[in-house]
Design a protein around this motif. Structure first.
Motif, mmCIF file in Angstrom:
data_model
loop_
_atom_site.group_PDB
_atom_site.id
_atom_site.type_symbol
_atom_site.label_atom_id
_atom_site.label_comp_id
_atom_site.label_asym_id
_atom_site.label_seq_id
_atom_site.Cartn_x
_atom_site.Cartn_y
_atom_site.Cartn_z
ATOM 1 N N PRO A 191 4.770 -0.842 2.889
ATOM 2 C CA PRO A 191 6.107 -0.372 3.318
ATOM 3 C C PRO A 191 7.261 -0.864 2.442
ATOM 4 C CG PRO A 191 5.453 -2.219 4.667
ATOM 5 C CD PRO A 191 4.359 -2.034 3.663
ATOM 6 N N TYR A 192 6.956 -1.157 1.181
ATOM 7 C CA TYR A 192 7.958 -1.462 0.170
ATOM 8 C C TYR A 192 8.606 -2.832 0.366
ATOM 9 C CZ TYR A 192 7.313 3.559 0.318
ATOM 10 O OH TYR A 192 6.742 4.804 0.369
ATOM 11 N N SER A 200 8.759 -9.242 8.998
ATOM 12 C CA SER A 200 8.859 -8.182 10.014
ATOM 13 C C SER A 200 8.826 -6.785 9.406
ATOM 14 C CB SER A 200 10.154 -8.359 10.813
ATOM 15 O OG SER A 200 11.286 -8.249 9.962
ATOM 16 N N GLU A 201 9.189 -6.634 8.121
ATOM 17 C CA GLU A 201 9.203 -5.323 7.477
ATOM 18 C C GLU A 201 7.988 -5.094 6.591
ATOM 19 O OE1 GLU A 201 14.013 -4.560 7.127
ATOM 20 O OE2 GLU A 201 12.945 -5.401 5.401
ATOM 21 N N ALA A 202 7.044 -6.004 6.600
ATOM 22 C CA ALA A 202 5.859 -5.879 5.748
ATOM 23 C C ALA A 202 4.663 -5.295 6.481
ATOM 24 C CB ALA A 202 5.505 -7.256 5.171
ATOM 25 N N ILE A 203 4.833 -4.840 7.717
ATOM 26 C CA ILE A 203 3.709 -4.344 8.521
ATOM 27 C C ILE A 203 3.241 -2.991 7.998
ATOM 28 C CG2 ILE A 203 2.944 -3.641 10.803
ATOM 29 C CD1 ILE A 203 4.970 -5.552 11.989
ATOM 30 N N ALA A 204 1.942 -2.853 7.849
ATOM 31 C CA ALA A 204 1.309 -1.597 7.445
ATOM 32 C C ALA A 204 0.079 -1.380 8.315
ATOM 33 C CB ALA A 204 0.913 -1.620 5.979
ATOM 34 N N ASN A 205 -0.021 -0.213 8.935
ATOM 35 C CA ASN A 205 -1.136 0.116 9.839
ATOM 36 C C ASN A 205 -2.050 1.146 9.190
ATOM 37 O OD1 ASN A 205 -0.334 -1.549 11.999
ATOM 38 N ND2 ASN A 205 1.161 -0.017 12.676
ATOM 39 N N PHE A 206 -3.347 0.936 9.367
ATOM 40 C CA PHE A 206 -4.364 1.889 8.938
ATOM 41 C C PHE A 206 -5.148 2.314 10.182
ATOM 42 C CE2 PHE A 206 -3.599 -1.002 5.404
ATOM 43 C CZ PHE A 206 -3.377 -0.135 4.348
ATOM 44 N N THR A 207 -5.297 3.610 10.377
ATOM 45 C CA THR A 207 -6.077 4.134 11.506
ATOM 46 C C THR A 207 -7.369 4.722 10.947
ATOM 47 O OG1 THR A 207 -4.811 6.193 11.342
ATOM 48 C CG2 THR A 207 -4.103 4.595 12.994
#
Length: 359
Positions: A191-192, A200-207
């Motif tokens: 997330p750049y 808090s802005e580094a979260i990345a989700n993979f489904t």
């Protein structure tokens, strides 16, 4: 008594019928006792009998002509009243006797009986409706389940089939490397923001979905998500079995797209994607909040992966790394941009690394 007296005596005897047996028996008896007595001649039916009275003129019409009894009802008058309670039973009893039965009246009367019948009827109707709906659902789901392919994604994470299931892999962007490009803006990682820059802005989700055709044949694939990496069904390989570093590993390639600036799109074809899903190593990101603990309900479609995860995207430099184009206002890509792009060596890599442990 002298015989001449008997002969001259006029007996007032009632006239007998012509064929009367009593008169002949009596005559024989008299002649037997008095053979010389002469009886006077008795004339039978000498006088006419009494006249039959004329029929009265006020007699009913049906009696005057011997037509029998008239019908009990006619079109001029309604038929007699009929009640179901006057119906006779098989033993001669009437239904009114049943209605007025003391046992029935003591048990609540006909209202209670009708209420019980109504409840039974409602139960029967409800049971019939329930069975019909259940059979329809069974018929509608049976073809779908029979036509489902063996490698179709599972919608729940069953402990008995672990690791097969559907999972949400919550990670953070750990590191970013831009060595494969001459301009660092051409390579970017969602997330750049790295964890060092902003946790808090580094979260990345993979489904991702893990399917199994057998206990040893596992495959992983992604869902359609514009903010996540989409990968086809890829085999999983188990590494370091029965150790603390036991994990499932996969490797595949995909076409990565970046937008370094307004109106420009760059493509990194055949980017390598590899991931390691640990089965014993603990995770510590994100930290569970006491006010909002992670959901473990089986009703959720995607369950959180319970252990550590490492995901990495890498590509080496080259003549076509990257390929950048101008974007048209009507959509699509326009001319290719080569100005300012200097190819790098294949040993110089660009990468995005995601983790959920060691933060």
């Amino acid at each position: 008594m002298p015989p001449n007296f008997i002969a001259s005596q006029d007996f007032a005897k009632p006239s007998l019928p012509r064929h009367s047996t009593n008169g002949s028996k009596r005559s024989r008896a008299s002649s037997a006792h008095s053979p010389n007595v002469r009886l006077s001649i008795i004339e039978e039916d000498a006088a006419p009998g009494p006249r039959m009275p004329p029929r009265a003129h006020h007699r009913p019409f049906h009696r005057r002509w011997n037509l029998g009894d008239p019908p009990r009802s006619s079109f001029e008058s309604p038929p007699p009243k009929y009640s179901v309670w006057d119906t006779m039973g098989p033993k001669g009893e009437k239904l009114s006797d049943v209605r007025n039965n003391k046992h029935i009246a003591r048990r609540g009367g006909w209202r209670r009986i009708c209420l019980i019948l109504l409840i039974l009827l409602t139960l029967i109707v409800g049971l019939a409706v329930g069975l019909s709906i259940g059979l329809r659902k069974k018929e509608s789901t049976t073809p779908a389940s029979s036509s489902q392919p063996a490698d179709a994604p599972s919608t729940s994470a069953s402990p008995a089939a672990f690791p097969a299931g559907s999972y949400t892999l919550t990670t953070y962007l750990s590191t970013v490397r831009t060595d494969c490009v001459s301009q660092a803006a051409d390579w970017s990682c969602y997330p750049y923001h790295t964890y060092t820059e902003s946790p808090s802005e580094a979260i990345a989700n993979f489904t991702w979905v893990i399917t199994s055709s057998s206990s040893s044949n596992l495959a992983i694939s992604s869902t359609s998500n514009p903010w996540s990496v989409e990968i086809p069904s890829t085999p999983l390989q188990k590494i370091n079995e029965d150790t603390e570093e036991e994990h499932y590993h996969f490797t595949t390639t995909f076409d990565k797209t970046t937008i370094p600036s307004r109106g420009i799109q760059c493509q990194f074809n055949d980017t390598l994607l590899e991931g390691s899903l640990y089965t014993r190593k603990a995770r510590n990101y994100p930290s569970p909040s006491p006010a909002d603990p992670p959901s473990s309900s089986s009703a959720d479609k995607f369950q959180p992966w319970p252990y550590a995860i490492d995901v990495r995207q890498t590509i080496g430099g080259g003549q076509n790394t990257p390929q950048c184009f101008r974007m048209q206002q009507a959509g699509g890509l326009g001319d290719r941009i080569t100005e300012g792009l200097t190819p790098k060596g294949q040993d110089e890599e660009c990468s995005c690394e995601y983790k959920n442990s060691g933060s």
